[in-house]
Write a protein that holds these residues in place. Structure first.
Motif, short mmCIF file in Angstrom:
data_model
loop_
_atom_site.label_atom_id
_atom_site.label_comp_id
_atom_site.label_asym_id
_atom_site.label_seq_id
_atom_site.Cartn_x
_atom_site.Cartn_y
_atom_site.Cartn_z
N GLY A 37 -18.62 111.83 -5.34
CA GLY A 37 -18.46 113.10 -6.05
C GLY A 37 -17.13 113.35 -6.72
O GLY A 37 -16.90 114.44 -7.23
N MET A 38 -16.25 112.35 -6.76
CA MET A 38 -14.95 112.54 -7.40
C MET A 38 -15.02 112.23 -8.88
O MET A 38 -15.74 111.33 -9.32
N ALA A 39 -14.25 112.98 -9.67
CA ALA A 39 -14.12 112.75 -11.10
C ALA A 39 -12.72 112.20 -11.38
O ALA A 39 -11.88 112.11 -10.50
N HIS A 40 -12.47 111.87 -12.64
CA HIS A 40 -11.15 111.39 -13.03
C HIS A 40 -10.12 112.51 -13.03
O HIS A 40 -10.46 113.68 -13.18
N VAL A 41 -8.87 112.10 -12.90
CA VAL A 41 -7.75 113.05 -12.93
C VAL A 41 -6.69 112.54 -13.91
O VAL A 41 -6.74 111.40 -14.38
N HIS A 42 -5.71 113.39 -14.18
CA HIS A 42 -4.66 113.05 -15.14
C HIS A 42 -3.41 112.48 -14.48
O HIS A 42 -2.50 112.03 -15.17
N GLU A 43 -3.33 112.51 -13.16
CA GLU A 43 -2.13 112.08 -12.45
C GLU A 43 -2.18 110.57 -12.19
O GLU A 43 -3.06 110.10 -11.46
N PRO A 44 -1.23 109.79 -12.72
CA PRO A 44 -1.26 108.34 -12.53
C PRO A 44 -0.96 107.89 -11.10
O PRO A 44 -1.11 106.71 -10.80
N THR A 45 -0.54 108.80 -10.24
CA THR A 45 -0.29 108.44 -8.84
C THR A 45 -1.57 108.49 -8.02
O THR A 45 -1.53 108.19 -6.82
N GLU A 46 -2.69 108.87 -8.62
CA GLU A 46 -3.96 108.94 -7.90
C GLU A 46 -4.85 107.76 -8.28
O GLU A 46 -4.83 107.29 -9.43
N LEU A 47 -5.65 107.30 -7.35
CA LEU A 47 -6.54 106.18 -7.60
C LEU A 47 -7.69 106.57 -8.54
O LEU A 47 -8.27 105.72 -9.21
N MET A 48 -7.99 107.87 -8.64
CA MET A 48 -9.04 108.32 -9.55
C MET A 48 -8.52 108.52 -10.98
O MET A 48 -9.24 109.02 -11.83
N TYR A 49 -7.29 108.13 -11.23
CA TYR A 49 -6.77 108.08 -12.60
C TYR A 49 -7.52 106.98 -13.35
O TYR A 49 -7.77 105.91 -12.79
N PRO A 50 -7.93 107.21 -14.61
CA PRO A 50 -8.80 106.25 -15.29
C PRO A 50 -8.11 105.02 -15.86
O PRO A 50 -8.78 104.15 -16.40
N GLU A 51 -6.81 104.92 -15.76
CA GLU A 51 -6.10 103.75 -16.26
C GLU A 51 -5.38 103.05 -15.11
O GLU A 51 -4.99 103.68 -14.13
N ALA A 52 -5.19 101.75 -15.25
CA ALA A 52 -4.59 100.97 -14.18
C ALA A 52 -3.12 101.30 -14.00
O ALA A 52 -2.37 101.44 -14.95
N THR A 53 -2.72 101.44 -12.75
CA THR A 53 -1.32 101.56 -12.37
C THR A 53 -1.12 100.63 -11.18
O THR A 53 -1.99 99.82 -10.87
#
Length: 281
Positions: free
Chosen positions: A241-257
């Motif tokens: 049930g999780m969606a994407h977020v804008h924070e790059p410190t989260e795993l649900m961020y849509p781009e690789a960090t």
């Protein structure tokens, strides 16, 4: 406060172990541009029937369901708002995320047609992380020959009997799932039960499509195990049930960090998803 999305659609994008949030995906037969989550189109609010009696629209309660939650999420340890839900619903108790029934285990079947070496362990480690963060319990029912499908229904009595279909985890490739072409490493999302009123909304099935050849390449790189597991954890985050977020410190961020574990916002969102209502009456 966490932001919420009115609809849910999702996929994970991978390019040289880097996620890219461009492109499009198909979710339950509905074209949703620029997203990376898939949610089935099978759920619907019903207008006919006894709104207090779901026996006619839901399969019977399975024998492995409990009267109380089978597990519990950890105590809240973050005030982070860096999380988002695929869908929320308002009821007499206020707004809550649409979640899985914590009184039932989430059953999974695995199609390993394009699975990389170590895929079973990778999947079990990723589900263990989601279970620890939510309290939700996962049960592996074994292998399946069921192929990925865009219009998978939450029930398939011919294949699985009179119950909600188990989550289909498919190790596959773009030849079978065209939406995995290019930089897309995975597509995942839940299926919702039909319902009469908002208080009955909850997830009951779903799918996780993982690009086996892409992840096999990731596994060959230094630190590849952690990166590949993070991809699977990200997709399982969508599943619950999780969606994407804008924070790059989260795993649900849509781009690789460099992030390979759930961040504080992820953890708080997953914790809340483990507090959903039971539907075992």
């Amino acid at each position: 406060m966490a932001c919420t999305l009115a609809v849910a659609v999702g996929a994970l994008y991978l390019r040289s172990a880097v996620l890219d949030d461009t492109g499009t995906s198909m979710a339950g037969g509905v074209h949703v541009p620029g997203t990376d989550v898939v949610v089935g189109a099978g759920s619907a609010s019903l207008s006919k029937g006894n709104t207090g009696d779901t026996h006619a629209i839901w399969p019977p309660v399975p024998p492995d369901a409990g009267e109380r939650p089978l597990g519990a999420p950890p105590a809240q340890n973050s005030s982070s708002g860096g999380f988002a839900f695929l869908r929320t619903v308002g009821d007499s108790g206020g707004s809550r995320p649409v979640a899985w029934d914590p009184c039932r285990p989430i059953h999974l079947v695995v199609n390993g047609a394009a699975a990389p070496r170590g895929s079973d362990q990778l999947l079990r480690e990723a589900t263990a992380q989601v279970s620890s963060a939510t309290g939700l319990q996962f049960v592996f029912d074994g292998p399946t020959t069921e192929a990925p499908s865009r219009d998978r229904a939450p029930q398939d009595n011919d294949r699985y009997g009179n119950r909600w279909s188990p989550v289909l985890v498919a190790w596959t490739d773009p030849a079978v799932v065209p939406d995995l072409a290019g930089s897309v490493a995975g597509l995942a999302g839940p299926e919702e039960a039909p319902y009469y009123v908002a208080s009955q909304e909850h997830w009951v099935s779903g799918r996780v499509n993982l690009d086996g050849p892409d992840l096999a390449e990731v596994l060959k790189r230094p630190g590849g195990w952690g990166r590949a597991r993070a991809v699977v954890m990200h997709e399982l985050g969508h599943l619950v049930g999780m969606a994407h977020v804008h924070e790059p410190t989260e795993l649900m961020y849509p781009e690789a960090t460099a992030q390979t574990a759930f961040g504080p916002g992820d953890q708080e969102g997953l914790r809340q998803l483990g507090l959903g209502p039971c539907f075992t009456d």
